[in-house]
Design a protein around this motif. Sequence first.
Motif, PDB file in Angstrom:
ATOM      1  N   SER A  11      68.634  28.884  42.544  1.00 25.83           N
ATOM      2  CA  SER A  11      69.585  28.833  41.427  1.00 25.83           C
ATOM      3  C   SER A  11      70.525  30.020  41.395  1.00 25.83           C
ATOM      4  N   LYS A  40      63.502  27.144  38.100  1.00 24.58           N
ATOM      5  CA  LYS A  40      63.223  26.896  39.526  1.00 24.58           C
ATOM      6  C   LYS A  40      61.748  26.627  39.778  1.00 24.58           C
ATOM      7  N   LEU A  75      69.628  22.827  43.886  1.00 26.34           N
ATOM      8  CA  LEU A  75      70.177  23.900  43.078  1.00 26.34           C
ATOM      9  C   LEU A  75      69.920  23.592  41.605  1.00 26.34           C
ATOM     10  N   THR A 109      70.317  24.386  37.687  1.00 27.18           N
ATOM     11  CA  THR A 109      71.235  25.069  36.789  1.00 27.18           C
ATOM     12  C   THR A 109      71.054  24.531  35.377  1.00 27.18           C
ATOM     13  N   SER A 135      75.087  30.495  34.059  1.00 24.81           N
ATOM     14  CA  SER A 135      74.295  29.815  35.077  1.00 24.81           C
ATOM     15  C   SER A 135      75.191  29.109  36.085  1.00 24.81           C
ATOM     16  N   ASP A 163      76.794  31.570  38.637  1.00 24.29           N
ATOM     17  CA  ASP A 163      75.825  31.946  39.670  1.00 24.29           C
ATOM     18  C   ASP A 163      75.557  30.786  40.619  1.00 24.29           C
ATOM     19  N   ALA A 164      75.474  29.569  40.058  1.00 19.96           N
ATOM     20  CA  ALA A 164      75.219  28.394  40.894  1.00 19.96           C
ATOM     21  C   ALA A 164      76.351  28.166  41.883  1.00 19.96           C
ATOM     22  N   ASP A 165      77.588  28.386  41.446  1.00 20.66           N
ATOM     23  CA  ASP A 165      78.732  28.219  42.331  1.00 20.66           C
ATOM     24  C   ASP A 165      78.695  29.241  43.466  1.00 20.66           C
ATOM     25  N   THR A 196      75.970  28.183  45.913  1.00 20.85           N
ATOM     26  CA  THR A 196      76.416  27.042  46.720  1.00 20.85           C
ATOM     27  C   THR A 196      77.191  27.512  47.945  1.00 20.85           C
ATOM     28  N   MET A 235      72.014  19.043  42.974  1.00 27.13           N
ATOM     29  CA  MET A 235      71.737  19.887  41.817  1.00 27.13           C
ATOM     30  C   MET A 235      70.865  19.175  40.786  1.00 27.13           C
ATOM     31  N   LEU A 284      80.922  22.168  39.815  1.00 25.33           N
ATOM     32  CA  LEU A 284      80.191  22.534  41.028  1.00 25.33           C
ATOM     33  C   LEU A 284      80.480  21.607  42.207  1.00 25.33           C
TER      34      LEU A 284
END
Length: 320
Positions: free
Chosen positions: A59, A66, A196, A198, A204, A207-209, A212, A225, A250
């Motif tokens: 994540s 997670k 992933l 999120t 969040s 950070d996820a982007d 990725t 995701m 995303l």
Amino acid sequence: MLSLHHHGFLHFTPSFSKPFYPKTLKPPTKPAHKTHALLQYNRKPQLAGDTPRVVVITSGKGGVGKTTTTANIGLSLARFGFSVVAIDADVGLRNLDLLLGLENRVNYTVMEVLNGDCRLDQALVRDKRWSNFELLCISKPRSKLPIGFGGKALVWLVDALKARQEGSPDFIIIDCPAGIDAGFITAITPANEAVLVTTPDITSLRDADRVTGLLECDGIRDIKMMVNRVRTDMIKGEDMMSVLDVQEMLGLALLGVIPEDSEVIRSTNRGYPLVLNKPPTLAGLAFEQAAWRLVEQDSMKAVMVEEEPKKRGFFSFFGG
């Protein structure tokens, strides 16, 4: 309430519990739909791709779910009949054993295996509830990881699991530590696909982007995701981003949508994953459905649900 469709048909619940319908949605009445739903409902998911499938659950941001996702997805896969090894790659802050209720049975870790103090099979902890599910911890809590431990060591570990005498597992699930430092790089090295996790909040998602992009740079192209802790009341009040908004930001395929559920805290404290609850909770069913899609390398879409029969307007249950 959860209302998910699979290729336009009623989605199954693999735990063989009765399918549920939101109050605003009536069960399908067309015979073709009934037949299709029944076939989906009673069949075993078809394993796609080459085995073992090495999946990292990550994540970037901590605290988004997670480890909860790893525990529930892993046990769901085992309940479907697949052999699973879950690796807790969070060094020093491991929690997967607690969520699975196996903390008192972890006597050896990967560190002892690498040091020659035990065999790999001694470090694997088999779940008593589902014998085809095994847990492997990298190290003990608060222990220092040797400087030499990195991605190559984890690749060796995955190769050793593939070559063991009792046969290679169908799935190797890696619980990735938070952040994007050395622990993250180590955890993603042996993986060929990623989940992933999120939540629908801006921190969040940022950070996820970022994660990725790092996964793609590492050569992992199969990224799906999971959107966790979704509250439909806040989405309707426009206080939370919808799942469709998250998808647009995303640009990833959607593996599952997990509603906010107070039972998550109870199950965590008991060391008893949600997917084992009887009767199942909405979040537990959502995890099972996500695991089914993972097996078949499938994805899902949000559907439109009519708000009230008297009104002509529609709103997207998980969309904007």
